[in-house]
Design a protein around this motif. Sequence first.
Motif, short mmCIF file in Angstrom:
data_model
loop_
_atom_site.label_atom_id
_atom_site.label_comp_id
_atom_site.label_asym_id
_atom_site.label_seq_id
_atom_site.Cartn_x
_atom_site.Cartn_y
_atom_site.Cartn_z
N PRO A 1 32.70 41.73 46.79
CA PRO A 1 33.61 41.95 47.92
C PRO A 1 35.01 41.38 47.70
N ALA A 2 35.13 40.38 46.84
CA ALA A 2 36.46 39.83 46.55
C ALA A 2 37.31 40.87 45.82
N ILE A 3 36.68 41.59 44.89
CA ILE A 3 37.40 42.65 44.17
C ILE A 3 37.78 43.77 45.13
N VAL A 4 36.85 44.14 46.01
CA VAL A 4 37.14 45.17 47.01
C VAL A 4 38.32 44.73 47.88
N ASP B 1 44.57 41.28 25.05
CA ASP B 1 44.68 39.82 24.95
C ASP B 1 44.72 39.18 26.33
N ILE B 2 45.36 39.85 27.28
CA ILE B 2 45.41 39.34 28.65
C ILE B 2 44.02 39.39 29.26
N ALA B 3 43.31 40.49 29.03
CA ALA B 3 41.94 40.61 29.56
C ALA B 3 41.05 39.53 28.98
N ALA B 4 41.14 39.30 27.67
CA ALA B 4 40.30 38.29 27.02
C ALA B 4 40.61 36.89 27.56
N PHE B 5 41.89 36.60 27.72
CA PHE B 5 42.28 35.29 28.24
C PHE B 5 41.77 35.10 29.67
N TYR B 6 41.95 36.10 30.51
CA TYR B 6 41.53 35.97 31.92
C TYR B 6 40.01 35.85 32.02
N LEU C 1 41.66 44.96 45.92
CA LEU C 1 42.10 46.34 45.73
C LEU C 1 42.51 46.96 47.06
N TRP C 2 41.76 46.67 48.10
CA TRP C 2 42.07 47.23 49.42
C TRP C 2 43.44 46.74 49.91
N ALA C 3 43.68 45.43 49.75
CA ALA C 3 44.96 44.87 50.19
C ALA C 3 46.12 45.50 49.45
N ASN C 4 45.91 45.84 48.18
CA ASN C 4 46.97 46.41 47.37
C ASN C 4 47.20 47.89 47.66
N ARG D 1 46.10 40.71 40.96
CA ARG D 1 46.50 42.12 40.94
C ARG D 1 47.20 42.47 39.63
N LEU D 2 48.06 41.57 39.19
CA LEU D 2 48.80 41.80 37.95
C LEU D 2 47.84 41.92 36.78
N VAL D 3 46.87 41.02 36.71
CA VAL D 3 45.90 41.06 35.61
C VAL D 3 45.09 42.35 35.66
N ILE D 4 44.64 42.73 36.85
CA ILE D 4 43.87 43.97 36.99
C ILE D 4 44.69 45.17 36.52
N ALA D 5 45.98 45.18 36.87
CA ALA D 5 46.84 46.31 36.52
C ALA D 5 47.14 46.36 35.02
#
Length: 219
Positions: free
Chosen positions: A180-183, A135-140, A186-189, A124-128
């Motif tokens: 579905p993992a992304i869904v 740089d965070i996006a590239a690393f992940y 996001l749904w849980a959050n 969630r933190l990375v998505i946000a």
Amino acid sequence: MPVMSANPQANVVARRARSEEARQAKLQAILDAALDVFAVKGFADTRLDDVAARAGVAKGTIYLYVESKQALLEALVRSGIAGPLAAVEAQVLALDAPAETMLRMLFAALHREILGTRRKEIVRLVIAEAGRFPDIAAFYHREVVGRGMALLRRVAERAVERGEFNSDELVRFPQLAIAPAIVALLWANLFERFEPLDAEALFDAHLTLLMRALKGSGA
């Protein structure tokens, strides 16, 4: 008091083992504290002083393990997401089983190791934060997403070669499998408090539909 061995070399090895165990325990305490603070404040507003206070260590102690706040987040991703992914990858690729069995194993591990634990907060933190911090996006992407997509492609390629799949859509778009993992994340959050989602059942239903499409209407 520890019993000393008559063998000096054995005593040195034992001391080093205890020292390494203590070091790893302190690192884990720092990583747990970092997740607590990042989850509340976000990446931009988190200070290493906050993490040190939460972990109960001096700020200088953190620098014995990482050189910066971003390095701390990267260490959190490596230990919490990339590490479990590598273990699952090894297990899946060692199987001589149908693609559906391998994918169900992968989804079960994802639910057990990530969605069912606090590790989902790292994702969630990375998505946000990834949009604001390239740089965070590239690393992940390098450490997690790229490896996950490569694993799915290998499973799909093997299935096509064996004649299990009648099409190569999953080879070209492995994102179809992981959607579905992304869904679920996001749904849980965002919506879990209004309408709980059974992520495990969602994975099962999605995989059933996906296999039906990839194997052909007669599957």
